[in-house]
Design an enzyme around this catalytic site. Structure first.
Site, PDB file in Angstrom:
ATOM      1  N   GLY A 285       0.821  -1.208   0.000  1.00 20.08           N
ATOM      2  CA  GLY A 285       0.000   0.000   0.000  1.00 20.08           C
ATOM      3  C   GLY A 285       0.853   1.255   0.000  1.00 20.08           C
ATOM      4  O   GLY A 285       1.939   1.302  -0.600  1.00 20.08           O
ATOM      5  N   SER A 286       0.387   2.269   0.732  1.00 18.43           N
ATOM      6  CA  SER A 286       1.004   3.596   0.623  1.00 18.43           C
ATOM      7  C   SER A 286       2.407   3.690   1.204  1.00 18.43           C
ATOM      8  O   SER A 286       3.107   4.682   0.957  1.00 18.43           O
ATOM      9  CB  SER A 286       0.101   4.637   1.286  1.00 18.43           C
ATOM     10  OG  SER A 286      -1.084   4.791   0.540  1.00 18.43           O
TER      11      SER A 286
END
Length: 570
Positions: A285-286
């Site tokens: 993810g981020s």
């Protein structure tokens, strides 16, 4: 010749023949068959058993014992010396906690030696000695003991009944830890009442070498406690925390949840003792935007003040839609990192291009093992650009279509904390023989430079902004500058094969103090329930671990450092 003389002659001849027969038999027994008969007698009265020297101990960086050997009794029988195997089995069963029919079966075997129970509790051995059963003996053997119970269990692993390392460090360093094997003669006296080791005390097996770890027991305890609390509070499936020294690559703590007790693994399955910090792959993810930003700054396609249009929170790429959690218009590259904009990340990836992004991902160690000195590490997943789809560049830029391990992630963030130089992670710092002589000392090893010092410093400033004004405010530690990044990744639902809105991984990676890093920490929580953002679930865990460890290490606070109080997502 008279009758009497003939009888005397016949008798003398018979005696002479008998004497010659006896003499021939003696020659045969004493000379011709001597070796065979001696061996047969030895087989009846002696049994060679292989004993192994005690396994070497394992201690933390300060010498605190993590794995050691205990001398415990093992019980054996000599079936030929038993008057009643049935009666003996009935007496042994309640002491050894072994079924009577199983013991009786062993005791009726046509053998001179059988193991009845290996490495039992000392109290059982004492009860057995009080019974004083003919044909039953006890010898002391080494049993692996982990005095801290579940602490560091996934790193230590465990050893089997025969003292062989089966998992973790016990398996990886089996050649160093195991003791020297030595054959010992167990001998029974003429009445069959005693069996004892012959020569064991005078010539004992040589113990194995001892390991000193980079792990700090106190830091490990802090990490495991905070991870346990976080998993419980979030009703999560599990999680992992790794604490690493950026300048050396030394692992100070590696916590995995759920834990297990290496002293009692009999009823557990391999899934329970798998070290998920280096065996399980997930989409980051981020947190992957840290690596994206490093590549963009290094290639000079972005600067902190570069403007990016956020498309008001919605952008179409390859007939799919990329969303942001808040509608954003124009923003700087620095704000893109702080607010964790997916659209900003996708546009940054497009500015970089496939080849440059792929090259930097490789440089940071993704798609390859870190070569840590622990077994079971996987390489993760990083496809070559020729296998990317039309949306892959955008997806990878925001942490999808790439699989990483927690260890890979903390190693990558450590490289930024170490001024752009990636170190090889390791957990064993020294190996010493049974006499304490140093056999090996591990020297920290730099693998490669991944970005320039200027890029590392610039990115550190941007990651500080994540904690002061962005999605990571809950990671802020009073009195310390913190650099880090949040991440909330969707898992693929095995039932549908599509990304799930409920099966998530919440994470935070960072280092502290940002201006002179002592710790790099990765916090990964698997499938938290309720509010599942990385900034909400994992960032506070980073703060609690970091604050306690910095206090323990005696790192001075800077009272001038301010922290933000704004809420955050991602």
């Amino acid at each position: 010749m008279g009758t009497f003389s003939r009888r005397r002659y016949v008798t003398l001849c018979l005696l002479l023949v008998g004497f010659c027969g006896i003499l021939a038999r003696l020659v045969s027994l004493q000379v011709l068959q001597a070796a065979e008969l001696t061996a047969k007698a030895d087989r009846q009265h002696q049994k060679s058993v292989t004993f192994e020297g005690a396994r070497g101990s394992v201690t933390d960086r300060h010498g605190k014992m993590l794995a050691m050997n205990m001398e415990v009794p093992s019980v054996f029988g000599v079936p030929a010396a038993l008057e009643s195997p049935s009666r003996t089995a009935r007496s042994l069963s309640p002491v050894l906690h072994v079924r009577r029919d199983e013991l009786e079966r062993k005791l009726r075997q046509d053998k001179s030696f059988v193991w009845l129970a290996r490495k039992v509790e000392p109290e059982q051995g004492q009860r057995l000695e009080r019974l004083s059963l003919d044909g039953i003996g006890v010898v002391m053997e080494g049993r692996r003991f982990y005095p801290k119970g579940p602490l560091l269990s996934h790193v230590l692993g465990f050893a089997g009944m025969d003292g062989q390392g089966l998992e973790g460090l016990e398996h990886r360093y089996e050649n160093q830890l195991h003791g020297e094997k030595r054959v010992t003669i167990l001998q029974r006296d003429a009445l069959g009442r005693t069996v004892f080791p012959k020569g064991l005390a005078e010539n004992p097996p040589i113990p194995g070498s001892a390991l000193t770890l980079t792990i700090d027991e106190v830091i490990q305890y802090i990490a495991e406690k905070e991870l346990e609390d976080a998993v419980t509070h979030a009703h999560a499936k599990g999680g992992a925390i790794i604490v690493m020294e950026p300048q050396t690559g030394a692992i100070l703590a590696m916590a995995v949840n759920p834990r297990f007790d290496p002293n009692a693994v009999g009823a557990l399955t391999p899934d329970r003792w798998r070290n998920r910090a280096l065996t399980d792959v997930y989409e980051p993810g981020s947190t992957m935007k840290v690596i994206l930003a490093a590549a963009a700054l290094e290639e000079k396609v972005m600067m902190p003040e570069t403007m990016i249009f956020g498309e008001n929170g919605r952008m179409t790429v390859a007939n799919t839609v990329i969303h942001d959690h808040e509608k954003m218009g124009w923003m700087t590259f620095a704000q893109m990192i702080q607010k964790s904009s997916n659209i900003g990340a996708a546009k940054t990836g497009m500015a970089l291009g496939e080849q440059r992004l792929y090259r930097h991902l490789q440089a940071f160690g993704f798609g390859q093992r870190t070569d840590i000195d622990l077994p079971g590490e996987v390489s993760g997943l990083l496809k070559t650009p020729k296998d990317w789809g039309r949306r892959s560049l955008a997806s990878i830029s925001m942490g999808q279509e790439i699989g990483v391990t927690p260890l890979q992630l903390v190693s990558a963030i450590s490289a930024l904390a170490n001024n752009g130089v990636m170190m090889k992670p390791y957990v064993v710092s020294e190996i010493r023989d049974a006499k304490g002589m140093l056999l090996k000392e591990v020297i920290p090893q730099a693998k490669r430079r991944v970005v320039s010092p200027e890029t590392a410093r610039t990115l550190t400033s941007l990651l500080e902004g994540v904690v002061t004004n962005g999605t990571g405010t809950k990671a802020a530690i009073p009195g310390f500058r913190v650099a880090g990044k949040t991440g909330t990744a969707q898992k693929v639902d095995p039932k549908t094969g599509a990304y799930s809105n409920t099966l998530l991984i919440a994470s935070f990676v960072g280092y502290v103090p940002a201006d002179a890093p002592r710790l790099a920490i990765a916090v990964i929580i698997d499938e938290p329930q309720g509010e599942s953002w990385g900034g909400v679930v994992s960032a506070p865990v980073f703060r609690r671990v970091g604050e306690q460890v910095l206090t323990y290490l005696g790192v001075s606070r800077d009272d001038q450092v301010k922290i933000a109080s704004a809420g955050a997502y991602d």
